[in-house]
Scaffold this motif. Structure first.
Motif, PDB file in Angstrom:
ATOM      1  N   PRO A   2     -27.016  23.369  35.664  1.00 43.29           N
ATOM      2  CA  PRO A   2     -25.552  22.941  35.532  1.00 43.29           C
ATOM      3  C   PRO A   2     -25.682  21.852  34.357  1.00 43.29           C
ATOM      4  O   PRO A   2     -24.613  21.581  33.834  1.00 43.29           O
ATOM      5  N   VAL A   3     -26.631  21.105  34.117  1.00 45.29           N
ATOM      6  CA  VAL A   3     -26.687  20.162  32.966  1.00 45.29           C
ATOM      7  C   VAL A   3     -28.019  20.019  32.576  1.00 45.29           C
ATOM      8  O   VAL A   3     -29.053  20.389  32.981  1.00 45.29           O
ATOM      9  N   HIS A   4     -28.111  20.343  31.147  1.00 42.42           N
ATOM     10  CA  HIS A   4     -29.232  20.021  30.301  1.00 42.42           C
ATOM     11  C   HIS A   4     -29.392  18.678  29.721  1.00 42.42           C
ATOM     12  O   HIS A   4     -28.557  18.083  29.161  1.00 42.42           O
ATOM     13  N   ARG A   5     -30.679  18.243  29.943  1.00 39.92           N
ATOM     14  CA  ARG A   5     -30.835  17.002  29.135  1.00 39.92           C
ATOM     15  C   ARG A   5     -31.881  17.171  28.180  1.00 39.92           C
ATOM     16  O   ARG A   5     -32.898  17.644  28.468  1.00 39.92           O
ATOM     17  N   LEU A   6     -31.467  16.768  26.964  1.00 41.28           N
ATOM     18  CA  LEU A   6     -32.655  16.942  25.765  1.00 41.28           C
ATOM     19  C   LEU A   6     -32.636  15.848  25.165  1.00 41.28           C
ATOM     20  O   LEU A   6     -31.940  15.000  25.105  1.00 41.28           O
ATOM     21  N   VAL A   7     -33.485  15.829  24.368  1.00 42.11           N
ATOM     22  CA  VAL A   7     -33.795  14.314  23.394  1.00 42.11           C
ATOM     23  C   VAL A   7     -34.118  14.703  21.897  1.00 42.11           C
ATOM     24  O   VAL A   7     -34.607  15.741  21.676  1.00 42.11           O
ATOM     25  N   LEU A   8     -33.169  14.206  21.149  1.00 42.56           N
ATOM     26  CA  LEU A   8     -33.120  14.658  19.571  1.00 42.56           C
ATOM     27  C   LEU A   8     -33.899  13.515  19.068  1.00 42.56           C
ATOM     28  O   LEU A   8     -33.761  12.200  19.218  1.00 42.56           O
ATOM     29  N   THR A   9     -35.062  13.950  18.144  1.00 42.41           N
ATOM     30  CA  THR A   9     -35.948  12.633  17.680  1.00 42.41           C
ATOM     31  C   THR A   9     -35.557  12.743  16.038  1.00 42.41           C
ATOM     32  O   THR A   9     -35.614  13.790  15.395  1.00 42.41           O
ATOM     33  N   ALA A  10     -35.490  11.681  15.528  1.00 42.82           N
ATOM     34  CA  ALA A  10     -35.339  11.615  13.997  1.00 42.82           C
ATOM     35  C   ALA A  10     -36.616  11.015  13.547  1.00 42.82           C
ATOM     36  O   ALA A  10     -36.881   9.939  14.030  1.00 42.82           O
ATOM     37  N   SER A  11     -37.269  11.560  12.661  1.00 42.44           N
ATOM     38  CA  SER A  11     -38.593  10.677  12.026  1.00 42.44           C
ATOM     39  C   SER A  11     -38.317  10.373  10.486  1.00 42.44           C
ATOM     40  O   SER A  11     -37.852  11.277  10.007  1.00 42.44           O
ATOM     41  N   ASP A  12     -38.762   9.494  10.262  1.00 45.08           N
ATOM     42  CA  ASP A  12     -38.627   9.289   8.526  1.00 45.08           C
ATOM     43  C   ASP A  12     -39.856   9.801   7.944  1.00 45.08           C
ATOM     44  O   ASP A  12     -40.946   9.991   8.676  1.00 45.08           O
ATOM     45  N   MET A  53     -32.184  10.005  20.416  1.00 44.45           N
ATOM     46  CA  MET A  53     -30.911  10.073  21.244  1.00 44.45           C
ATOM     47  C   MET A  53     -30.999  11.052  22.360  1.00 44.45           C
ATOM     48  O   MET A  53     -31.593  12.152  22.118  1.00 44.45           O
ATOM     49  N   GLU A  54     -30.314  10.867  23.573  1.00 42.15           N
ATOM     50  CA  GLU A  54     -30.396  11.636  24.509  1.00 42.15           C
ATOM     51  C   GLU A  54     -29.116  12.601  24.353  1.00 42.15           C
ATOM     52  O   GLU A  54     -27.998  12.076  24.380  1.00 42.15           O
ATOM     53  N   LEU A  55     -29.148  13.851  24.496  1.00 47.06           N
ATOM     54  CA  LEU A  55     -28.143  14.773  24.489  1.00 47.06           C
ATOM     55  C   LEU A  55     -27.845  15.481  25.958  1.00 47.06           C
ATOM     56  O   LEU A  55     -29.012  15.677  26.575  1.00 47.06           O
ATOM     57  N   VAL A  56     -26.687  15.163  26.447  1.00 50.18           N
ATOM     58  CA  VAL A  56     -26.656  15.517  27.731  1.00 50.18           C
ATOM     59  C   VAL A  56     -25.455  16.698  27.897  1.00 50.18           C
ATOM     60  O   VAL A  56     -24.586  16.336  27.327  1.00 50.18           O
ATOM     61  N   ILE A  57     -25.745  17.760  28.103  1.00 44.60           N
ATOM     62  CA  ILE A  57     -24.919  19.137  28.041  1.00 44.60           C
ATOM     63  C   ILE A  57     -24.538  19.585  29.354  1.00 44.60           C
ATOM     64  O   ILE A  57     -25.391  19.904  30.356  1.00 44.60           O
ATOM     65  N   LEU A  58     -23.284  19.190  29.576  1.00 42.65           N
ATOM     66  CA  LEU A  58     -22.454  19.508  30.830  1.00 42.65           C
ATOM     67  C   LEU A  58     -22.203  21.050  30.729  1.00 42.65           C
ATOM     68  O   LEU A  58     -21.247  21.256  29.720  1.00 42.65           O
ATOM     69  N   VAL A  59     -22.604  22.106  31.603  1.00 47.04           N
ATOM     70  CA  VAL A  59     -22.322  23.267  31.419  1.00 47.04           C
ATOM     71  C   VAL A  59     -21.023  23.451  32.187  1.00 47.04           C
ATOM     72  O   VAL A  59     -20.719  23.202  33.539  1.00 47.04           O
ATOM     73  N   VAL A  60     -19.949  24.125  31.559  1.00 49.42           N
ATOM     74  CA  VAL A  60     -18.598  24.196  32.215  1.00 49.42           C
ATOM     75  C   VAL A  60     -18.593  25.354  32.913  1.00 49.42           C
ATOM     76  O   VAL A  60     -18.897  26.548  32.249  1.00 49.42           O
ATOM     77  N   ASP A  61     -18.140  25.683  34.195  1.00 49.40           N
ATOM     78  CA  ASP A  61     -18.201  26.683  34.858  1.00 49.40           C
ATOM     79  C   ASP A  61     -17.081  27.754  34.214  1.00 49.40           C
ATOM     80  O   ASP A  61     -16.061  27.450  33.653  1.00 49.40           O
ATOM     81  N   ALA A  62     -17.710  29.127  34.418  1.00 46.64           N
ATOM     82  CA  ALA A  62     -16.809  30.219  34.037  1.00 46.64           C
ATOM     83  C   ALA A  62     -16.744  31.095  35.266  1.00 46.64           C
ATOM     84  O   ALA A  62     -17.460  30.677  35.973  1.00 46.64           O
ATOM     85  N   ASN A  63     -15.618  31.876  35.580  1.00 46.00           N
ATOM     86  CA  ASN A  63     -15.558  32.628  36.580  1.00 46.00           C
ATOM     87  C   ASN A  63     -16.605  33.638  36.786  1.00 46.00           C
ATOM     88  O   ASN A  63     -15.953  34.901  36.490  1.00 46.00           O
ATOM     89  N   ASP A  64     -17.888  33.427  36.547  1.00 44.59           N
ATOM     90  CA  ASP A  64     -18.556  34.715  36.550  1.00 44.59           C
ATOM     91  C   ASP A  64     -19.362  34.966  38.028  1.00 44.59           C
ATOM     92  O   ASP A  64     -20.367  36.208  37.807  1.00 44.59           O
TER      93      ASP A  64
END
Ligand SMILES: *[C@@H]1O[C@H](CO)[C@@H](O)[C@H](O)[C@H]1NC(C)=O
Ligand SMILES: *[C@@H]1O[C@H](CO)[C@@H](O)[C@H](O)[C@H]1NC(C)=O
Ligand SMILES: *[C@@H]1O[C@H](CO)[C@@H](O)[C@H](O)[C@H]1NC(C)=O
Length: 354
Positions: free
Chosen positions: A203-213, A223-234
């Motif tokens: 239901p929720v994906h937690r990812l970490v985006l890293t920028a390197s110079d 930066m933490e990316l929190v992706i909320l998966v919105v329900d579809a009637n599947d």
């Protein structure tokens, strides 16, 4: 003789250098930002063509300028030294090169020299994202792989390679990161869906985006990316049994519970809410004999049974969710009516007429 010769050559060289300096030429130095106090930037007295001791005698010094110079002339040696913290970003921001113009004063006779001091960049700033966390809502199932979601990239206060950023995403089979050059100086950043989402699985994906110079060593920001998966009637409602076998004696009174249905739906919200109904009854003439609570799924008797009339009923029950479009699940209730001794023995007499 040889010694005197060399001394003479040296003197000429020094004179030339002094003449060059006086002729409007400039002494240029460079120093890395954040150099420790006391670091020698250059042998200023010597480079201006002064003799040993002359710097002190003629009070070689910097003309105080508006902003803090961060460098000073050592009285004894005539060297230009770092006196306090030099921060290239504070002095020049993003502009490069970062060149400071210093005025140097010499007395008796009065002379002014210009010295250019370039402060070079070191990788002292890590990439910084506009926020530590970003929330995204992405629909499951209907969002196709390849869909892109723009992200705001990080910034780095340094310049050149020290500010050249590259991005990586924590391992995920569902997402990847894509960079696109909008032009030579600006990049766009996207989160790309690599595989369809399934809210019922994750239901929720937690990812970490890293920028390197591009500095050595490189500095990073995340930066933490929190992706909320919105329900579809599947998901359709599913009964916990495909067939419910029940028995009731024929004298069961009106209102008796025939069976308790139970259908569940893995979706969320209205996609999960189910409504029960009796689809068909076999034999069809008995459809008034049963009722179902569309909310609880309780099937009750609404009339009288009679083993002698019908001893087996088939009820086809349906559970429908409230999604749009809605999905249904089905099951069957097999009701066997049990005989009770409600009939007096029938004496079949046969009369024979003569
Ligand atoms: C992200 O969502 C969480 C709750 O899930 C909330 O506390 C937080 O403030 C949100 N952050 C942003 C940047 O919207
Ligand atoms: C249906 O089944 C679920 C899980 O097996 C249970 O939690 C729920 O209480 C049941 N509902 C009824 C009406 O019996
Ligand atoms: C199905 O649900 C009903 C009502 O909750 C319950 O009585 C019955 O035992 C369940 N059947 C199974 C196989 O779990």
């Amino acid at each position: 003789m040889g010694e005197r010769c060399c001394a003479a050559v040296l003197r000429v060289l020094v004179l030339l250098q002094a003449a060059w300096a006086l002729a409007g030429g400039q002494v240029r130095y460079s120093v890395p930002e954040e150099a420790k106090a006391g670091t020698v930037v250059g042998r200023l007295a010597q480079d201006l063509g002064l003799e040993a001791g002359e710097a002190e005698a003629r009070r070689l010094r910097l003309v105080a300028q508006g902003r803090r110079a961060s460098v000073e002339v050592s009285g004894a040696s005539g060297a230009l030294l770092v006196s306090s913290r030099l921060d290239r970003e504070e002095l020049c921001g993003k502009s490069a090169p970062c060149a400071l113009r210093l005025e140097v004063l010499l007395e008796r006779p009065l002379r002014v020299f210009h010295v250019q001091l370039e402060v070079t960049d070191i990788n002292d700033n890590a990439p910084v994202f506009p926020a530590a966390r970003k929330n995204l809502s992405i629909a499951e199932f209907t969002t196709l792989p390849g869909s892109r979601f723009p992200l705001e990239g990080a910034s780095d206060a340094d310049i050149g390679a020290n500010a050249q950023l590259s991005y990586t995403l924590s391992p995920s089979e569902h997402f990847r990161i894509e960079e696109e050059n909008s032009n030579s100086r600006s990049k766009s950043l996207f989160l790309v869906l690599a595989k369809s989402l399934d809210r019922e699985a994750i239901p929720v994906h937690r990812l970490v985006l890293t920028a390197s110079d591009g500095g050595r060593p490189s500095l990073t920001g995340t930066m933490e990316l929190v992706i909320l998966v919105v329900d579809a009637n599947d998901n359709a409602p599913q009964f916990n049994q495909s067939v419910y076998n029940v028995h009731l004696s024929e004298d069961a009174i009106q209102g008796t519970l025939v069976a308790q249905m139970n259908a569940t739906d893995l979706d969320e919200g209205s996609n999960r809410d189910v409504k029960y109904e009796i689809d068909t009854v076999v034999p069809p003439s008995s459809s008034d004999l049963f009722s179902i609570d569309d909310n609880t799924g309780e099937i009750r008797l609404t009339g009288a049974l009679d083993f002698e009339v019908v001893n087996l009923y088939d009820l086809n029950v349906k559970a429908t969710d409230k999604g749009t479009p809605s999905l249904s699940g089905h099951c069957k209730v097999v009701l066997e009516v049990l005989d009770v001794n409600d009939n007096a023995p029938e004496v079949l007499a046969s009369y024979q007429t003569a």
